[in-house]
Design an enzyme around this catalytic site. Structure first.
Site, mmCIF file in Angstrom:
data_model
loop_
_atom_site.group_PDB
_atom_site.id
_atom_site.type_symbol
_atom_site.label_atom_id
_atom_site.label_comp_id
_atom_site.label_asym_id
_atom_site.label_seq_id
_atom_site.Cartn_x
_atom_site.Cartn_y
_atom_site.Cartn_z
ATOM 1 N N GLY A 1 119.763 94.576 63.226
ATOM 2 C CA GLY A 1 118.731 94.132 62.293
ATOM 3 C C GLY A 1 118.918 94.799 60.933
ATOM 4 O O GLY A 1 118.895 94.141 59.886
ATOM 5 N N ASP B 1 121.851 100.960 71.854
ATOM 6 C CA ASP B 1 122.134 99.742 72.622
ATOM 7 C C ASP B 1 123.613 99.348 72.600
ATOM 8 O O ASP B 1 124.050 98.561 73.441
ATOM 9 C CB ASP B 1 121.310 98.565 72.071
ATOM 10 C CG ASP B 1 119.818 98.767 72.259
ATOM 11 O OD1 ASP B 1 119.437 99.729 72.949
ATOM 12 O OD2 ASP B 1 119.033 97.968 71.709
ATOM 13 N N GLY C 1 117.846 99.097 76.360
ATOM 14 C CA GLY C 1 118.949 98.221 75.953
ATOM 15 C C GLY C 1 118.324 96.880 75.645
ATOM 16 O O GLY C 1 118.006 96.137 76.556
ATOM 17 N N MET D 1 113.296 109.120 76.216
ATOM 18 C CA MET D 1 114.045 110.369 76.424
ATOM 19 C C MET D 1 115.548 110.183 76.213
ATOM 20 O O MET D 1 116.252 111.136 75.901
ATOM 21 C CB MET D 1 113.781 110.909 77.833
ATOM 22 C CG MET D 1 112.351 111.405 77.972
ATOM 23 S SD MET D 1 111.937 111.766 79.661
ATOM 24 C CE MET D 1 112.766 113.309 79.850
HETATM 25 N N1 LIG Z 1 117.780 89.265 59.482
HETATM 26 C C1 LIG Z 1 117.255 90.281 58.803
HETATM 27 N N2 LIG Z 1 117.267 90.282 57.458
HETATM 28 C C2 LIG Z 1 116.753 91.306 56.754
HETATM 29 N N3 LIG Z 1 116.219 92.407 57.319
HETATM 30 C C3 LIG Z 1 116.177 92.480 58.656
HETATM 31 C C4 LIG Z 1 116.693 91.423 59.470
HETATM 32 N N4 LIG Z 1 116.527 91.780 60.765
HETATM 33 C C5 LIG Z 1 115.916 92.983 60.757
HETATM 34 N N5 LIG Z 1 115.721 93.400 59.503
HETATM 35 C C6 LIG Z 1 115.090 94.671 59.117
HETATM 36 O O1 LIG Z 1 115.929 95.748 59.528
HETATM 37 C C7 LIG Z 1 115.146 96.840 59.995
HETATM 38 C C8 LIG Z 1 115.599 97.259 61.358
HETATM 39 O O2 LIG Z 1 115.687 96.148 62.269
HETATM 40 P P1 LIG Z 1 115.387 96.310 63.829
HETATM 41 O O3 LIG Z 1 114.023 96.824 64.027
HETATM 42 O O4 LIG Z 1 115.744 95.037 64.493
HETATM 43 O O5 LIG Z 1 116.334 97.491 64.284
HETATM 44 P P2 LIG Z 1 117.908 97.613 64.406
HETATM 45 O O6 LIG Z 1 118.496 97.867 63.089
HETATM 46 O O7 LIG Z 1 118.441 96.427 65.142
HETATM 47 O O8 LIG Z 1 118.044 98.944 65.244
HETATM 48 P P3 LIG Z 1 117.727 99.224 66.796
HETATM 49 O O9 LIG Z 1 119.019 99.178 67.500
HETATM 50 O O10 LIG Z 1 117.131 100.559 66.803
HETATM 51 O O11 LIG Z 1 116.807 98.174 67.284
HETATM 52 C C9 LIG Z 1 113.696 96.379 59.975
HETATM 53 O O12 LIG Z 1 113.049 96.979 58.867
HETATM 54 C C10 LIG Z 1 113.780 94.878 59.858
HETATM 55 O O13 LIG Z 1 112.698 94.342 59.162
HETATM 56 O O1 LIG Z 2 111.255 101.969 69.270
HETATM 57 P P1 LIG Z 2 110.688 100.755 69.867
HETATM 58 O O2 LIG Z 2 110.178 99.857 68.813
HETATM 59 O O3 LIG Z 2 109.743 101.013 70.981
HETATM 60 O O4 LIG Z 2 111.908 99.926 70.484
HETATM 61 C C1 LIG Z 2 112.531 100.135 71.713
HETATM 62 C C2 LIG Z 2 113.871 99.441 71.629
HETATM 63 O O5 LIG Z 2 114.682 100.155 70.739
HETATM 64 C C3 LIG Z 2 115.894 100.506 71.357
HETATM 65 O O6 LIG Z 2 115.772 101.811 71.803
HETATM 66 C C4 LIG Z 2 117.025 100.411 70.366
HETATM 67 O O7 LIG Z 2 117.165 99.112 69.915
HETATM 68 C C5 LIG Z 2 116.018 99.517 72.511
HETATM 69 O O8 LIG Z 2 116.855 99.986 73.533
HETATM 70 C C6 LIG Z 2 114.593 99.354 72.917
HETATM 71 O O9 LIG Z 2 114.406 98.078 73.495
HETATM 72 MG MG LIG Z 3 118.740 95.747 67.086
#
Ligand SMILES: Nc1ncnc2c1ncn2[C@@H]1O[C@H](COP(=O)(O)OP(=O)(O)OP(=O)(O)O)[C@@H](O)[C@H]1O
Ligand SMILES: O=P(O)(O)OC[C@H]1O[C@](O)(CO)[C@@H](O)[C@@H]1O
Ligand SMILES: [Mg+2]
Length: 529
Positions: free
Chosen positions: A272, A301, A345, A453
């Site tokens: 993201g 993940d 995950g 954890m």
């Molecule tokens: N397609 C997108 N375009 C722009 N910003 C995005 C998009 N997808 C997610 N974001 C932004 O990126 C940030 C992180 O996204 P997300 O919560 O999905 O975590 P992540 O980067 O996939 O990490 P994690 O593996 O911890 O989930 C958020 O602030 C979200 O709003």
């Molecule tokens: O921190 P949050 O928003 O509870 O998200 C948990 C999710 O974040 C992760 O730890 C990383 O993407 C995933 O494994 C899990 O599904």
């Molecule tokens: Mg993600």
């Protein structure tokens, strides 16, 4: 196998050393570089560069003798790294990054002039993304481009410091932001980015608090960073800067980048976050801002395409293994004990698969990529009966996104729009208890859900090294004038990839891969459908 091209000052060659793997071939080493004095022009490179087989965007006709060339031209375009010089006419300057201390302009203590020092990476250096030559599409885990599974080289750009840079370090303002969920190693990367920026001579370094939110939420102030301040942050887990999900409005973020006069933005996050970083990079280009946006792939993940692993994954697996070990001890010590562990995950089973493999204590591993049934002749429950009968106890590891088709959808999403899963762990715990009660067989179910954890801890040794290299390379990438790239590890080599190529889909476990087959060999579980 070797290809060579004579160029003005020597040979620019690609040397391959193949090892056998029962009919297939694995590259023991491969590199593509310019020896001293060799000036490879892009047009003279020996073999055109090529892409990941499964994701080619050109329509290929394999009867066309030039299909390989077309494929490789497409790859070359896609994996070409975006640069700020694509948009601006900028002259580079000699780098200020050097590991040699007390160097006078005339040379180092041995009189070696700076430009003869070999510590730099050439822009034409490449690493191979894939190193197995499958002799047939039927080879285990084969990824082929054409029906004959021809060998096609898939080169990507090598990461590291360049001899020439596109920023004046003392004029640079660099910012770091950490987004998404927590992940072991965030502080290690922040720390290395700061160290490396300072080594270049950057004095204006700031942290953006609480992810992308920190760019627009009133009251959140940027934090000045220095080597002194971040010296020990790697000793703790979490993020020194804080993290958040959601709220990423690209135009507001770029308004903020512009107002703050940021020249380099380092973005640490998962898929993201990478999508966000790419949107920021595009918007900066649209507005003609000279800003380098460089990402570092973070997520427990491990669900980002093309790279060997993301930082934090290794540590999460190690922590998850502890939960499995506890479940094993509980199950082993109980009469008809069943240890059940649920692991994080989001949509991929990498943590569950790797923790099952590393612990060696799991009898059943369930991941979202492989559907299963609980009831019926071939269901998981019947197998658990068999395990209790034959070995007296058993351990089950289930990924949080597994078996969602067996549950009612929660319909909820988090602030970033990610689906919130229904709880497969609790569901299985109840189903197992009910099943054994119904058939009149005693079963002592011990359920462990380590949740946060596995990620709220500091990086282990291997992640700490990965973080160190990725953080340093992120800074080298920005100074080299790249933007819209991610600093990662591919096939054990440190490289830069265009963000666009890693965000097309989340990476998932391939049920036909050797790794999943190894996991099945280790658990001894059958198909559950
Ligand atoms: N397609 C997108 N375009 C722009 N910003 C995005 C998009 N997808 C997610 N974001 C932004 O990126 C940030 C992180 O996204 P997300 O919560 O999905 O975590 P992540 O980067 O996939 O990490 P994690 O593996 O911890 O989930 C958020 O602030 C979200 O709003
Ligand atoms: O921190 P949050 O928003 O509870 O998200 C948990 C999710 O974040 C992760 O730890 C990383 O993407 C995933 O494994 C899990 O599904
Ligand atoms: Mg993600």
């Amino acid at each position: 196998m070797a290809a060579a091209l004579k160029s003005s000052g020597g040979f620019c060659s690609t040397q391959h050393q193949w090892l056998h793997s029962a009919g297939d071939r694995i590259l023991s080493s491969s590199s593509h570089s310019n020896p001293k004095g060799c000036s490879c022009k892009k047009t003279k490179r020996p073999a055109p560069l090529c892409v990941k087989a499964t994701s080619t965007k050109v329509e290929l006709d394999f009867n066309d003798p030039s299909w390989k060339q077309k494929f490789q031209e497409d790859w070359d375009k896609r994996f070409n790294l975006p640069r700020i010089t694509d948009v601006y006419d900028l002259k580079p300057r000699p780098t200020t990054f050097s590991l040699k201390k007390n160097r006078s302009p005339a040379g180092d203590e041995n009189g070696t002039p700076m430009d003869k020092w070999n510590g730099y990476v050439n822009n034409d250096d490449r690493a191979l993304l894939k190193v197995i030559k499958y002799s047939s599409p039927n080879s285990a885990g084969a990824e082929c481009i054409d029906p004959d599974c021809s060998w096609v080289e898939q080169w990507v750009h090598r990461a590291g410091p360049r001899k020439e840079i596109y920023y004046e370090p003392d004029e640079v303002k660099a910012a770091i932001v950490t987004c998404g969920g927590l992940c072991p190693g965030l502080n290690d990367v922040i720390r290395q980015i700061v160290f490396t920026l300072e080594t270049y001579g950057v004095k204006n370094i700031v942290g953006i608090p609480f992810g992308y939110r920190g760019f627009f939420e009133k009251g959140l102030k940027e934090m000045p960073l220095s080597r002194h301040l971040v010296e020990n942050i790697n000793l703790a887990g979490g993020s020194f800067l804080g993290v958040s999900r959601g709220g990423a409005k690209t135009s507001e973020i770029v308004d903020s980048i512009q107002a703050r006069r940021i020249d380099m933005l380092f973005v640490l996050g998962g898929n993201g976050t990478h999508a966000g970083a790419n949107a920021i990079h595009d918007e900066c280009r649209k507005r003609m801002l000279k800003v380098s946006v460089v990402a570092v792939p973070k997520t427990i993940d491990n669900d980002i395409l093309l790279m060997d692993k993301t930082f934090g994954f290794d540590t999460a697996v190690e922590e998850a293994q502890r939960a499995i070990n506890s479940a094993y001890i509980e199950a082993r010590s109980a009469y008809h004990g069943i240890g059940l562990v649920k692991l994080m995950g989001r949509s991929s089973g990498f943590i569950a698969m790797h923790a099952s493999l590393s612990s060696g204590q799991v009898d059943v591993c369930l991941i979202p990529e492989v559907p299963f049934t609980l009831d019926g002749e071939y269901g998981v429950l019947r197998h658990l009966e068999h395990l209790l009968k034959t070995k007296g106890f058993c351990v089950v590891c289930v990924a949080e996104a597994a078996g969602q088709d067996l549950l009612q959808k929660s319909g909820a999403t988090d602030a970033s729009g990610n689906v919130i899963f229904s709880d497969i762990g609790v569901h299985m715990q109840q189903k197992i208890k009910m099943h054994f009660k119904d058939i009149g067989v005693p079963a002592d179910v011990k359920y462990i859900d380590p949740t946060y954890m596995v990620r709220a801890c500091r990086a282990n040794a291997s992640d700490a090294i990965l973080c160190t290299v990725l953080g340093q390379n992120a800074v080298h990438g920005a100074f080299a004038g790249f933007s819209g790239i991610t600093s990662c590890i591919c096939n054990t080599h440190y490289v830069y990839l265009p963000i666009t190529e890693v965000i097309t889909a989340p990476k998932r476990v391939n049920p036909n891969s050797r790794m999943w087959h190894r996991c099945l060999t280790s658990t001894g579980q059958p198909d559950f459908h």
